[in-house]
Write an enzyme that holds these catalytic residues in place. Structure first.
Site, PDB file in Angstrom:
ATOM      1  N   MET A 106       0.617  -1.325   0.405  1.00  0.00           N
ATOM      2  CA  MET A 106       0.235  -0.112  -0.063  1.00  0.00           C
ATOM      3  C   MET A 106       0.633   1.135  -0.318  1.00  0.00           C
ATOM      4  O   MET A 106       1.516   1.360   0.952  1.00  0.00           O
ATOM      5  CB  MET A 106      -0.807   0.121   1.036  1.00  0.00           C
ATOM      6  CG  MET A 106      -1.324  -1.072   1.514  1.00  0.00           C
ATOM      7  SD  MET A 106      -1.892  -1.269   2.756  1.00  0.00           S
ATOM      8  CE  MET A 106      -3.095  -0.101   3.274  1.00  0.00           C
ATOM      9  N   LYS A 137      -7.729   1.381  -2.023  1.00  0.00           N
ATOM     10  CA  LYS A 137      -7.318   0.210  -0.929  1.00  0.00           C
ATOM     11  C   LYS A 137      -8.994  -0.188  -1.849  1.00  0.00           C
ATOM     12  O   LYS A 137      -9.041  -1.128  -1.693  1.00  0.00           O
ATOM     13  CB  LYS A 137      -6.774  -0.018   0.101  1.00  0.00           C
ATOM     14  CG  LYS A 137      -7.019  -1.120   0.423  1.00  0.00           C
ATOM     15  CD  LYS A 137      -5.967  -1.726   1.137  1.00  0.00           C
ATOM     16  CE  LYS A 137      -5.708  -3.234   1.499  1.00  0.00           C
ATOM     17  NZ  LYS A 137      -5.377  -3.574   2.826  1.00  0.00           N
ATOM     18  N   VAL A 161      -3.364  -4.981   8.925  1.00  0.00           N
ATOM     19  CA  VAL A 161      -4.005  -3.725   8.375  1.00  0.00           C
ATOM     20  C   VAL A 161      -4.352  -4.585   6.768  1.00  0.00           C
ATOM     21  O   VAL A 161      -5.179  -3.979   6.384  1.00  0.00           O
ATOM     22  CB  VAL A 161      -3.539  -3.064   9.343  1.00  0.00           C
ATOM     23  CG1 VAL A 161      -3.960  -1.355   7.939  1.00  0.00           C
ATOM     24  CG2 VAL A 161      -3.846  -2.555  10.241  1.00  0.00           C
ATOM     25  N   GLU A 162      -3.203  -5.035   6.048  1.00  0.00           N
ATOM     26  CA  GLU A 162      -2.547  -4.504   4.537  1.00  0.00           C
ATOM     27  C   GLU A 162      -4.400  -5.921   4.669  1.00  0.00           C
ATOM     28  O   GLU A 162      -4.836  -5.509   2.929  1.00  0.00           O
ATOM     29  CB  GLU A 162      -2.010  -5.500   3.934  1.00  0.00           C
ATOM     30  CG  GLU A 162      -0.493  -4.017   4.465  1.00  0.00           C
ATOM     31  CD  GLU A 162      -1.008  -2.517   3.821  1.00  0.00           C
ATOM     32  OE1 GLU A 162      -1.675  -2.786   2.913  1.00  0.00           O
ATOM     33  OE2 GLU A 162      -0.212  -1.485   4.289  1.00  0.00           O
ATOM     34  N   THR A 163      -4.432  -7.196   5.018  1.00  0.00           N
ATOM     35  CA  THR A 163      -5.039  -8.070   3.815  1.00  0.00           C
ATOM     36  C   THR A 163      -5.897  -9.079   5.198  1.00  0.00           C
ATOM     37  O   THR A 163      -6.414  -9.900   4.679  1.00  0.00           O
ATOM     38  CB  THR A 163      -3.652  -8.457   3.244  1.00  0.00           C
ATOM     39  OG1 THR A 163      -2.803  -9.764   4.157  1.00  0.00           O
ATOM     40  CG2 THR A 163      -3.641  -7.899   2.332  1.00  0.00           C
TER      41      THR A 163
END
Length: 389
Positions: A1, A18, A164-166
């Protein structure tokens, strides 16, 4: 990200897109996480290209590459030492993805995003990520411990970023990365933001290089609608310069190798200034009028003595730390325009290292708070782990 500069306060490490816009922009812009770094150093053990030496991270993203396809092919061939035929063969398979254009085109807000800290935080510091993050930590304890020992980045921070990302690999994206970067690099011009197309052409060049070096299969690689790949959502430039072969199998697989993903996140943060044995937030009580101490930057701007002279004090029971030596701290404002509130904290160099992953105070603070929750659960289960603050 990670990739643009600032489209709003959520200023992504490159771009910031995102999962949606307006109030969802913070989420969407997360898919670009580890991309646009300000660091100039590449890492040992990374996937860095052997074809050419040169700038890394953010500097590499912003080098000039033509929007003319034939000129682009020639430039990438020269930069990376890739035969033109290889580049042309891959680009011949690239198609324009209209879904990517729609998702990357903000709707009606005039580019202004309402800053709402509590709403942003609640998307990431929540029961599902706490539960799945605990399971991820338990399943990958040895690797997380190895990463912390090697790079000095707490296991809690690494696990939190992947969450948090995925959501620990559940939401890595199904867009063909080659099509995404081709679309955004050549077919989604924004007259007022020419650097966006330039940045995506550099990401495409990195993907072509990774394919030629057998690091990433450009034909099959999938990711977010901004081109971010795997559990940690690394963009191709970051894969080249910061990704690590954590399982020592000769390949870097950020989608299916949790070892590669974990070690890569730790290496990225270490290369962007993370310091071991330093909390993300300093145990400081700020004086009245803390708003005057906020400069809004992405680097620590003050010394402890300077902050003390403005009326700050150590919290009761705190013994301080290495953040008290030199220009290692900065005051941040977690602003909530919906609720009309401000939350001021004293951030250390490690907080600002997280903002290199995604250029947002909200993002970095959410990572720290989810990490705190995950670490607290580990401690309650009898494990000795490093608390993030």
């Amino acid at each position: 990200m990670m990739l643009l500069t600032a489209i709003s306060q959520y200023n992504f490490t490159g771009f910031l897109l995102k999962r949606s816009f307006a109030l969802l922009v913070p989420v969407l812009l997360l898919s670009l996480a580890a991309c646009s770094s300000t660091s100039q150093s590449s890492s040992s053990g990374s996937a860095s290209s052997t074809g050419a030496s040169g700038p890394t991270g953010w500097a590499a993203e912003n080098r000039s590459l033509s929007a003319n396809r034939n000129t682009f092919v020639a430039q990438v061939s020269e930069r990376h030492g890739i035969p033109r035929s290889h580049i042309e063969q891959l680009l011949a398979t690239a198609t324009v993805d209209d879904r990517v254009i729609r998702l990357m085109t903000p709707k009606g807000s005039g580019g202004r995003v309402t800053r709402a800290w509590q709403s942003y935080r609640s998307r990431f510091v929540e029961p599902i990520r706490l539960r799945k993050g605990t399971a991820f930590w338990n399943a990958n304890r040895q690797t997380l411990n190895r990463a912390e020992k090697t790079y000095g980045v707490p296991a809690a921070i690494i696990a939190s970023i992947i969450g948090v990302e995925t959501v620990y690999g559940e939401q890595t994206g199904s867009f063909r990365v080659l099509d995404t970067l081709y679309t955004l690099g050549f077919n989604h011009p924004e007259p007022n933001r020419p650097e966006k197309g330039q940045m995506f052409r550099n990401q495409l060049a990195a993907l072509l290089d990774l394919d030629y070096r057998d690091k990433v299969d450009a034909n099959s690689a999938t990711g977010s609608f901004a081109g971010a790949i795997g559990l940690p959502q690394f963009m191709p430039v970051s894969i080249e310069h910061y990704a690590v072969d954590g399982d020592n199998d000769g390949h870097i697989d950020l989608r299916y190798s949790t070892q590669d993903a974990i070690l890569s996140v730790a290496n990225y943060l270490a290369k962007h200034g993370w310091r071991a044995d330093t909390p993300v937030f300093a145990p400081v009580t700020l004086p009245a009028g803390a708003a005057a101490l906020v400069d809004g930057g992405l680097e620590p701007s003050m010394t402890w003595s300077q902050l003390q002279s403005r009326g700050a004090t150590l919290r009761a029971g705190s013994t301080g730390g290495n953040w008290q030596n030199g220009k290692e701290i900065g005051v941040i404002d977690l602003r909530d325009e919906v609720r009309g509130s401000h939350e001021y904290r004293t951030a250390t160099r490690n907080f600002f290292a997280i903002t290199k992953y995604n250029r947002s105070y909200f993002y970095a603070a959410s990572v720290a708070e989810l990490a705190y929750g995950l670490a607290s659960r580990q401690r309650s289960s009898g494990h000795q782990v490093t608390m993030p603050y």
